[in-house]
Design a protein around this motif. Structure first.
Motif, mmCIF file in Angstrom:
data_model
loop_
_atom_site.group_PDB
_atom_site.id
_atom_site.type_symbol
_atom_site.label_atom_id
_atom_site.label_comp_id
_atom_site.label_asym_id
_atom_site.label_seq_id
_atom_site.Cartn_x
_atom_site.Cartn_y
_atom_site.Cartn_z
ATOM 1 N N UNK A 1 17.581 -12.003 -35.545
ATOM 2 C CA UNK A 1 17.893 -13.427 -35.617
ATOM 3 C C UNK A 1 17.744 -14.043 -36.991
ATOM 4 N N UNK A 2 17.335 -13.275 -37.976
ATOM 5 C CA UNK A 2 17.117 -13.795 -39.317
ATOM 6 C C UNK A 2 18.418 -13.771 -40.122
ATOM 7 N N UNK A 3 18.642 -14.806 -40.898
ATOM 8 C CA UNK A 3 19.829 -14.889 -41.748
ATOM 9 C C UNK A 3 19.545 -14.183 -43.072
ATOM 10 N N UNK A 4 20.534 -13.448 -43.584
ATOM 11 C CA UNK A 4 20.364 -12.684 -44.825
ATOM 12 C C UNK A 4 19.989 -13.582 -45.998
ATOM 13 N N UNK A 5 20.515 -14.801 -46.034
ATOM 14 C CA UNK A 5 20.222 -15.678 -47.160
ATOM 15 C C UNK A 5 18.751 -16.098 -47.192
ATOM 16 N N UNK A 6 18.047 -15.963 -46.075
ATOM 17 C CA UNK A 6 16.617 -16.300 -46.016
ATOM 18 C C UNK A 6 15.740 -15.142 -46.496
ATOM 19 N N UNK A 7 16.307 -13.935 -46.575
ATOM 20 C CA UNK A 7 15.544 -12.755 -46.986
ATOM 21 C C UNK A 7 15.684 -12.595 -48.494
ATOM 22 N N UNK A 8 14.572 -12.603 -49.191
ATOM 23 C CA UNK A 8 14.590 -12.510 -50.655
ATOM 24 C C UNK A 8 14.428 -11.077 -51.158
ATOM 25 N N UNK A 9 13.887 -10.187 -50.336
ATOM 26 C CA UNK A 9 13.674 -8.806 -50.764
ATOM 27 C C UNK A 9 14.817 -7.925 -50.313
ATOM 28 N N UNK A 10 15.209 -7.027 -51.181
ATOM 29 C CA UNK A 10 16.260 -6.084 -50.853
ATOM 30 C C UNK A 10 16.103 -4.840 -51.698
ATOM 31 N N UNK A 11 17.027 -3.937 -51.568
ATOM 32 C CA UNK A 11 16.948 -2.644 -52.242
ATOM 33 C C UNK A 11 18.288 -2.349 -52.893
ATOM 34 N N UNK A 12 18.237 -1.835 -54.113
ATOM 35 C CA UNK A 12 19.436 -1.469 -54.851
ATOM 36 C C UNK A 12 19.355 0.024 -55.129
ATOM 37 N N UNK A 13 20.310 0.777 -54.582
ATOM 38 C CA UNK A 13 20.361 2.217 -54.760
ATOM 39 C C UNK A 13 21.714 2.594 -55.347
ATOM 40 N N UNK A 14 21.785 3.740 -55.981
ATOM 41 C CA UNK A 14 23.070 4.239 -56.480
ATOM 42 C C UNK A 14 23.778 4.978 -55.361
ATOM 43 N N UNK A 15 25.073 4.745 -55.207
ATOM 44 C CA UNK A 15 25.845 5.466 -54.211
ATOM 45 C C UNK A 15 26.633 6.551 -54.928
ATOM 46 N N UNK A 16 26.512 7.805 -54.453
ATOM 47 C CA UNK A 16 27.170 8.930 -55.109
ATOM 48 C C UNK A 16 27.829 9.836 -54.084
ATOM 49 N N UNK A 17 28.708 10.682 -54.578
ATOM 50 C CA UNK A 17 29.339 11.746 -53.782
ATOM 51 C C UNK A 17 29.946 11.246 -52.471
ATOM 52 N N UNK A 18 30.644 10.122 -52.511
ATOM 53 C CA UNK A 18 31.246 9.574 -51.293
ATOM 54 C C UNK A 18 32.520 10.342 -50.941
ATOM 55 N N UNK A 19 32.574 10.830 -49.700
ATOM 56 C CA UNK A 19 33.772 11.443 -49.136
ATOM 57 C C UNK A 19 34.019 10.741 -47.800
#
Length: 158
Positions: free
Chosen positions: A114-132
């Motif tokens: 029930x939580x809106x994404x705009x209310x969440x301040x923490x997140x994670x940034x990862x590199x995306x690789x080898x996409x098939x």
């Protein structure tokens, strides 16, 4: 006149120092469409450092994510993730929001029900690789005793 020149130089400097945060860049819609659907996180590895423990996404030991189910919806950048219970791992499921930017970074927010994404301040940034069409990897960089180490999350399409 001298004040106007100084003001213009300061204004130009301020504009040229614009933030390049992962969340302020353009989206890679092609990569996002390729992730749409159901996925299983099949393995977590630490190339060159197999004897470490990593607490992933602020939720659980990284090995608890092996076998987890992920659902990505590309047209609204929402989805779900679910960890199954196992040896020393508690079951967990949650809605998520995510996107892939033009720099190949996968940005993830884990939400409470029930939580809106705009209310969440923490997140994670990862590199995306080898996409098939049937697999991709997310790579996180973590500090282990002062040395940056990769944590590789391998996904397979279901």
């Amino acid at each position: 006149m001298k004040k106007a020149v100084v003001f213009l130089l300061l204004a130009a400097a301020a504009v040229s120092c614009k933030s390049t945060s992962a969340t302020s860049t353009k989206l890679d819609n092609k990569s996002e469409r390729g992730l749409s659907g159901d996925w299983t996180l099949t393995s977590v590895s630490y190339p060159g450092s197999e004897y470490i423990r990593v607490f992933s996404f602020g939720l659980a030991d990284s090995k608890c994510f092996e076998g987890s189910s992920w659902h990505f919806v590309s047209n609204n950048n929402k989805g779900t993730m679910a960890l199954t219970s196992g040896a020393n791992c508690a079951a967990f499921d949650s809605p998520i929001t995510w996107f892939v930017n033009k720099e190949g970074q996968f940005v993830l927010k884990v939400l409470n029900a029930g939580e809106k994404a705009r209310k969440v301040r923490d997140g994670y940034v990862l590199s995306m690789t080898n996409q098939t069409p049937t697999s991709f990897q997310l790579v996180d960089r973590v500090d282990v005793a002062g040395k940056m180490t990769d944590v590789v999350y391998q996904f397979q399409k279901r």
